[in-house]
Design a protein around this motif. Structure first.
Motif, PDB file in Angstrom:
ATOM      1  N   SER A 127       0.830  -1.211   0.000  1.00  0.00           N
ATOM      2  CA  SER A 127       0.000   0.000   0.000  1.00  0.00           C
ATOM      3  C   SER A 127       0.863   1.258   0.000  1.00  0.00           C
ATOM      4  O   SER A 127       0.563   2.235  -0.700  1.00  0.00           O
ATOM      5  N   LEU A 128       1.943   1.225   0.773  1.00  0.00           N
ATOM      6  CA  LEU A 128       2.824   2.391   0.864  1.00  0.00           C
ATOM      7  C   LEU A 128       3.458   2.726  -0.481  1.00  0.00           C
ATOM      8  O   LEU A 128       3.379   3.869  -0.959  1.00  0.00           O
ATOM      9  N   PHE A 129       4.061   1.744  -1.122  1.00  0.00           N
ATOM     10  CA  PHE A 129       4.751   1.990  -2.393  1.00  0.00           C
ATOM     11  C   PHE A 129       3.760   2.360  -3.497  1.00  0.00           C
ATOM     12  O   PHE A 129       4.059   3.213  -4.340  1.00  0.00           O
ATOM     13  N   TYR A 130       2.599   1.727  -3.488  1.00  0.00           N
ATOM     14  CA  TYR A 130       1.620   2.020  -4.539  1.00  0.00           C
ATOM     15  C   TYR A 130       1.091   3.446  -4.428  1.00  0.00           C
ATOM     16  O   TYR A 130       1.006   4.171  -5.423  1.00  0.00           O
ATOM     17  N   LEU A 131       0.759   3.875  -3.220  1.00  0.00           N
ATOM     18  CA  LEU A 131       0.186   5.210  -3.038  1.00  0.00           C
ATOM     19  C   LEU A 131       1.223   6.316  -3.230  1.00  0.00           C
ATOM     20  O   LEU A 131       0.896   7.409  -3.704  1.00  0.00           O
ATOM     21  N   LEU A 132       2.474   6.038  -2.879  1.00  0.00           N
ATOM     22  CA  LEU A 132       3.501   7.074  -2.980  1.00  0.00           C
ATOM     23  C   LEU A 132       4.066   7.225  -4.389  1.00  0.00           C
ATOM     24  O   LEU A 132       4.342   8.340  -4.841  1.00  0.00           O
ATOM     25  N   PHE A 133       4.227   6.109  -5.090  1.00  0.00           N
ATOM     26  CA  PHE A 133       4.974   6.149  -6.353  1.00  0.00           C
ATOM     27  C   PHE A 133       4.155   5.719  -7.571  1.00  0.00           C
ATOM     28  O   PHE A 133       4.723   5.432  -8.616  1.00  0.00           O
ATOM     29  N   THR A 134       2.833   5.679  -7.454  1.00  0.00           N
ATOM     30  CA  THR A 134       2.020   5.204  -8.572  1.00  0.00           C
ATOM     31  C   THR A 134       2.100   6.111  -9.792  1.00  0.00           C
ATOM     32  O   THR A 134       1.926   5.657 -10.925  1.00  0.00           O
TER      33      THR A 134
END
Length: 240
Positions: free
Chosen positions: A183-190
């Motif tokens: 969730s962290l990587f998807y929301l930050l770097f999408t």
């Protein structure tokens, strides 16, 4: 080229992200409708179908004899999966051959001056490939049944039975931590990293990081602080 049963489906996709930005992708999927390319393949297919019919009869008899107890047997479930995937693959194979005849006739009648939608065929072809993969997977597991008398394998199975609870506990904790980082990587770097454009691709990227086979420079380019920080945090908590 319908004359040699070769087709290519090309899809250009432009995705408007919720976090602003546009992610573009192109997909080229060549495929053919050849049913049998050699006599050996035809013979092997016939033998395989005969085996499937034979095992189907045996499993039906066992099901009638054991009734609901049949589904409590691990090897019965594996055998049922093999039969189900095989029969479904045969049905798709037949449908695909009929679809090839339809497309070839349409192409000859219009000389190629008509739009032919291949998305459904590509999807079904992917399903067929997946089913064949599952057949190989379950068949490989079935092979373990024939070598279960090996001493080393028996020891390995006993070890797995002994540590089953610990493995389940670890898997549960790992899943929670992994989903948090997902969730962290998807929301930050999408919107800034192509590998984070979807949840599936983000999960694949995290597995690559776990295997230490990912280029970390993408995170630096996405955000000078959050990129390296999140990457280092994932390495420390998950990998180490």
């Amino acid at each position: 080229n319908p004359n040699v049963a070769l087709f290519t489906s090309v899809t250009f996709l432009f995705e408007f992200l919720s976090a602003s930005g546009i992610h573009s992708s192109a997909r080229f999927e060549p495929f053919n409708f050849y049913v049998f390319t050699s006599l050996t393949q035809l013979i092997c297919t016939i033998i395989y179908i005969c085996f499937i019919i034979y095992f189907l009869i045996i499993e039906i008899k066992l099901l009638m004899k054991l009734k609901l107890k049949y589904f409590y047997e691990f090897w019965s479930i594996i055998q049922l999966d093999i039969i189900s995937c095989s029969i479904t693959s045969i049905i798709i194979y037949i449908w695909r051959f009929k679809e090839y005849n339809r497309l070839s006739s349409l192409f000859r009648e219009t000389n190629g001056y008509v739009y032919i939608n291949l998305q459904m065929i590509v999807y079904v072809d992917d399903v067929l490939t997946s089913l064949l993969g599952f057949c190989c997977f379950f068949g490989t597991i079935k092979f373990i049944k024939f070598i279960r008398f090996n001493k080393s394998l028996r020891i390995f199975v006993q070890i797995l039975k002994y540590v089953t609870k610990d493995i389940i506990s670890f898997s549960f904790m790992f899943s929670i931590v992994f989903m948090a980082f997902l969730s962290l990587f998807y929301l930050l770097f999408t919107s800034s990293i192509a590998s984070c454009s979807s949840l599936l691709s983000t999960a694949q990227m995290l597995f690559e990081i776990t295997l230490m086979s990912f280029d970390a420079t993408d995170f630096t380019g996405a955000d000078p602080f959050l990129g390296p920080f999140c990457f280092s945090l994932f390495i420390i908590i998950v990998v180490f």
